[in-house]
Design a protein around this motif. Sequence first.
Motif: not given
Length: 185
Positions: A48-50, A54-63, A120-122
């Motif tokens: 659940a945490l991972m 990953g989502w937090l990392l992905g959001v930072r680079f999404q744009a 999570g990144v995806t």
Amino acid sequence: MQLYELVIIAVSLSMDAFAVSICKGLSTARPRLRHCLVCGGWFGSFQALMPMAGWLLGVRFQALIASVDHWIAFFLLSLIGFNMVREAQAGEDEAVNGSFSLRAMLPLSIATSIDALAVGVTFAFLQVDILSAAALIGMTTFFLSILGVRAGAVFGSRFRGRAELTGGVILIGMGVKILLEHTLL
């Protein structure tokens, strides 16, 4: 992303933890409810945490990478899936000791949840509600890990390879689906 797709991803990501849980069940003479809950708690929590990390990392680079996000999702899910298929076909039995201590469970929890970090990144690129997705992945892993400990004690290692193979094929399929949805539509 639809609920059924999240459920499929949750089950697929849980297959590594399920396989290790089977090994834990094999290595414990008589697994008790406490063993099942410890295994489920460790694996479910990390699964659940991972994705959230990953989502937090992905959001930072999404744009920066929005135009190729579907290719990244395809690549990550396929890479994870192919790795799971390769491990399943190698047929190597990993040595897992019967301990349910912090020292034994922490490395196993991290190792089985690295895939969830990439997923999570995806999720950041696919605009997925990360809290509900992470909760679903964690709960699915929790219950499948409990089942794995019990199955390991009862049935042995027959299901381990099949679980990893199935999870890998499903993740590859989800990656292809995401790619096709974004390139053909």
